[in-house]
Design a protein around this motif. Sequence first.
Motif, PDB file in Angstrom:
ATOM      1  N   SER A 169      27.439  18.682  31.706  1.00 40.26           N
ATOM      2  CA  SER A 169      27.031  20.082  31.614  1.00 40.26           C
ATOM      3  C   SER A 169      27.323  20.598  30.223  1.00 40.26           C
ATOM      4  N   GLN A 170      26.446  21.463  29.700  1.00 39.44           N
ATOM      5  CA  GLN A 170      26.708  22.121  28.423  1.00 39.44           C
ATOM      6  C   GLN A 170      27.680  23.289  28.563  1.00 39.44           C
ATOM      7  N   VAL A 171      27.925  23.703  29.794  1.00 43.89           N
ATOM      8  CA  VAL A 171      28.780  24.863  30.053  1.00 43.89           C
ATOM      9  C   VAL A 171      30.169  24.451  30.515  1.00 43.89           C
ATOM     10  N   ALA A 172      30.228  23.451  31.383  1.00 38.05           N
ATOM     11  CA  ALA A 172      31.500  23.068  32.012  1.00 38.05           C
ATOM     12  C   ALA A 172      32.565  22.777  30.965  1.00 38.05           C
ATOM     13  N   GLY A 173      33.747  23.383  31.179  1.00 39.82           N
ATOM     14  CA  GLY A 173      34.874  23.205  30.274  1.00 39.82           C
ATOM     15  C   GLY A 173      34.842  24.081  29.048  1.00 39.82           C
ATOM     16  N   GLU A 174      33.755  24.852  28.864  1.00 38.73           N
ATOM     17  CA  GLU A 174      33.584  25.627  27.633  1.00 38.73           C
ATOM     18  C   GLU A 174      33.107  27.049  27.917  1.00 38.73           C
ATOM     19  N   ALA A 175      33.383  27.585  29.082  1.00 40.19           N
ATOM     20  CA  ALA A 175      32.797  28.860  29.489  1.00 40.19           C
ATOM     21  C   ALA A 175      33.232  30.016  28.589  1.00 40.19           C
ATOM     22  N   ASP A 176      32.257  30.844  28.233  1.00 40.10           N
ATOM     23  CA  ASP A 176      32.522  32.127  27.579  1.00 40.10           C
ATOM     24  C   ASP A 176      32.528  33.261  28.592  1.00 40.10           C
ATOM     25  N   ILE A 177      31.796  33.079  29.681  1.00 38.30           N
ATOM     26  CA  ILE A 177      31.667  34.101  30.727  1.00 38.30           C
ATOM     27  C   ILE A 177      31.910  33.431  32.065  1.00 38.30           C
ATOM     28  N   LEU A 178      32.770  34.027  32.884  1.00 41.22           N
ATOM     29  CA  LEU A 178      33.025  33.562  34.242  1.00 41.22           C
ATOM     30  C   LEU A 178      32.390  34.561  35.197  1.00 41.22           C
ATOM     31  N   LEU A 179      31.314  34.141  35.852  1.00 41.04           N
ATOM     32  CA  LEU A 179      30.596  34.990  36.805  1.00 41.04           C
ATOM     33  C   LEU A 179      31.129  34.671  38.189  1.00 41.04           C
ATOM     34  N   VAL A 180      31.794  35.638  38.802  1.00 44.23           N
ATOM     35  CA  VAL A 180      32.504  35.382  40.060  1.00 44.23           C
ATOM     36  C   VAL A 180      31.601  35.649  41.261  1.00 44.23           C
ATOM     37  N   PRO A 181      31.950  35.101  42.440  1.00 46.00           N
ATOM     38  CA  PRO A 181      31.095  35.280  43.615  1.00 46.00           C
ATOM     39  C   PRO A 181      31.035  36.713  44.119  1.00 46.00           C
ATOM     40  N   ASP A 182      32.159  37.429  44.061  1.00 45.61           N
ATOM     41  CA  ASP A 182      32.192  38.798  44.576  1.00 45.61           C
ATOM     42  C   ASP A 182      33.362  39.533  43.933  1.00 45.61           C
ATOM     43  N   LEU A 183      33.443  40.833  44.230  1.00 38.95           N
ATOM     44  CA  LEU A 183      34.471  41.672  43.602  1.00 38.95           C
ATOM     45  C   LEU A 183      35.875  41.194  43.937  1.00 38.95           C
ATOM     46  N   GLU A 184      36.116  40.803  45.184  1.00 42.34           N
ATOM     47  CA  GLU A 184      37.472  40.405  45.571  1.00 42.34           C
ATOM     48  C   GLU A 184      37.932  39.189  44.769  1.00 42.34           C
ATOM     49  N   ALA A 185      37.045  38.184  44.646  1.00 50.74           N
ATOM     50  CA  ALA A 185      37.402  37.000  43.870  1.00 50.74           C
ATOM     51  C   ALA A 185      37.627  37.370  42.411  1.00 50.74           C
ATOM     52  N   GLY A 186      36.746  38.215  41.860  1.00 50.84           N
ATOM     53  CA  GLY A 186      36.863  38.602  40.464  1.00 50.84           C
ATOM     54  C   GLY A 186      38.111  39.405  40.185  1.00 50.84           C
ATOM     55  N   ASN A 187      38.430  40.327  41.074  1.00 53.19           N
ATOM     56  CA  ASN A 187      39.605  41.158  40.878  1.00 53.19           C
ATOM     57  C   ASN A 187      40.877  40.321  40.932  1.00 53.19           C
ATOM     58  N   MET A 188      40.936  39.407  41.892  1.00 51.03           N
ATOM     59  CA  MET A 188      42.121  38.554  41.992  1.00 51.03           C
ATOM     60  C   MET A 188      42.237  37.632  40.788  1.00 51.03           C
ATOM     61  N   LEU A 189      41.115  37.047  40.354  1.00 51.05           N
ATOM     62  CA  LEU A 189      41.151  36.165  39.196  1.00 51.05           C
ATOM     63  C   LEU A 189      41.612  36.917  37.958  1.00 51.05           C
ATOM     64  N   ALA A 190      41.017  38.078  37.693  1.00 53.60           N
ATOM     65  CA  ALA A 190      41.359  38.834  36.494  1.00 53.60           C
ATOM     66  C   ALA A 190      42.824  39.249  36.497  1.00 53.60           C
ATOM     67  N   LYS A 191      43.307  39.728  37.631  1.00 52.04           N
ATOM     68  CA  LYS A 191      44.695  40.210  37.666  1.00 52.04           C
ATOM     69  C   LYS A 191      45.693  39.067  37.650  1.00 52.04           C
ATOM     70  N   GLN A 192      45.324  37.916  38.180  1.00 55.70           N
ATOM     71  CA  GLN A 192      46.200  36.751  38.032  1.00 55.70           C
ATOM     72  C   GLN A 192      46.297  36.348  36.568  1.00 55.70           C
ATOM     73  N   LEU A 193      45.181  36.392  35.860  1.00 59.75           N
ATOM     74  CA  LEU A 193      45.214  36.069  34.433  1.00 59.75           C
ATOM     75  C   LEU A 193      46.053  37.076  33.659  1.00 59.75           C
ATOM     76  N   ILE A 194      45.979  38.339  34.048  1.00 58.29           N
ATOM     77  CA  ILE A 194      46.755  39.380  33.373  1.00 58.29           C
ATOM     78  C   ILE A 194      48.244  39.219  33.647  1.00 58.29           C
ATOM     79  N   TYR A 195      48.605  39.077  34.921  1.00 62.86           N
ATOM     80  CA  TYR A 195      50.023  39.127  35.291  1.00 62.86           C
ATOM     81  C   TYR A 195      50.713  37.770  35.268  1.00 62.86           C
ATOM     82  N   PHE A 196      49.992  36.682  35.507  1.00 64.13           N
ATOM     83  CA  PHE A 196      50.603  35.360  35.478  1.00 64.13           C
ATOM     84  C   PHE A 196      50.410  34.664  34.137  1.00 64.13           C
ATOM     85  N   ALA A 197      49.272  34.907  33.485  1.00 63.55           N
ATOM     86  CA  ALA A 197      48.957  34.179  32.253  1.00 63.55           C
ATOM     87  C   ALA A 197      49.094  35.040  31.006  1.00 63.55           C
ATOM     88  N   GLY A 198      49.539  36.296  31.162  1.00 61.08           N
ATOM     89  CA  GLY A 198      49.774  37.148  30.004  1.00 61.08           C
ATOM     90  C   GLY A 198      48.530  37.589  29.279  1.00 61.08           C
TER      91      GLY A 198
END
Length: 464
Positions: A390-419
């Motif tokens: 894939s030209q995208v896999a491993g190199e994503a600039d944009i992560l398009l999530v399935p729904d708001l719940e998945a996106g909200n959890m992903l974003a806040k985990q990155l904020i609070y766990f990954a700084g």
Amino acid sequence: MTGTLTNYLFHQMKIGDRASLVRHVGPKDIELFAAVSGDANPAHLDAGFAAHGPFGHVVVHGMWTAALISAVLGTRLPGPGTIYLDQQIRFNKPVSPGDTIAAEVEVAELIEGKNRVRLTTTARNQRGEVVLSGEALVLAPVEQVTWVPGDLPEAVVLPKGRWQGFVEEARALPPVRAAVVHPCSKSAILGAIEVRDEGLLDPILIGPGAKIRAAAAEAGVSLDGFRIEETEHSHAAAARAVELAACGKVQVLVKGSLHSDELLAAVVSKSGGLRTERRISHVYAMDVPAYRKPVIVTDAAINIAPTLEHKRDICQNAVDLMRLLGRDQPKVAVLAAVETVNATMPATLDAAALTVMAARGQITGALVDGPLAFDNAISPEAVATKGIVSQVAGEADILLVPDLEAGNMLAKQLIYFAGATAAGLVLGARVPIVLTSRADPLSARIASAALAKLVAVRKAEGKA
């Protein structure tokens, strides 16, 4: 530190005893030392600045080299239990990134009755040149110790500030007019002052004047120089802000202390004048220290259960933002739990459809691929392990999530766990909308305003 450490008591040492260690120093060591010590002297960190200095290049902190002497004393000779009393240092030559430094101590004097040892201290580079010389005075250990140290924490340099270039670019442009909607809380007022003082936005405060002034009084700040548009309540403030944006009197909307839904309802109103053919969507423009480049997570705040058509707009909004910021063909990873299409998992079907839609020109200006699990979207190692082509896999600039719940959890985990630092924007309307939280740090609020300003300016220049 590895291996068993054994110390030497006073009576076990003799004049001429030596010990040493060798370390290679690279750019990451310099950054880590700067982070730990707080010494951000650009002579050590900025190649452009250092090029005009006495050596013509970046040099390693002198105390990094001196710390190697401390390590020899504390782990080799005399070893564990040694107490530093004094250190005389002369820095003879600069140490450069890429050098290999051998630090050595030699017993020069044993001071009877005081249990003290004087040692010469020397550090040489790979060419044998003395880069540091001096003398240490230590208190020798009083108990014999044979110690197996535990594993030290792994020290990793995680850079931040990947959006900083955009912030600086935005600061260099004239401020754009922004409507701060219902800034009737201390945090909202301070936010308006922050973006004004940073030279990013020229705010108009819209809402009940008495409440705005009360919030300013609570914050202990002056509203001198601010224009206040009086409205009766928050609904009216949202409507007035949309009206000003629709007629071109403001170029950015900023959420104050009203609820997001209240502001966005006015934005998407059929009579408001800000709707476009696109569905509005939210992006988190994220600086994740552990990831090698800026990344966008979308949609994590507006579209609860987006349809395929909604996802097309969500994707295009994020792509357009990346292109406005200079990324000509951003890579969009459409996320799911797996990287294969599964008829019982709707997210994988949507991901496959979006991939085909991009190939057919229904999404433009980007490479789109999915379904991709999160690890396959951002990790080249995971991609190689699974044999994904894939030209995208491993190199994503944009992560398009399935729904708001998945996106909200992903974003806040990155904020609070990954700084991560996350700038929040709403796109798809005629003007960008800054949507931040009271919990956001100053860096996130500034980045959000800077990105909104760049979007507004570049749209006006016809680059959208």
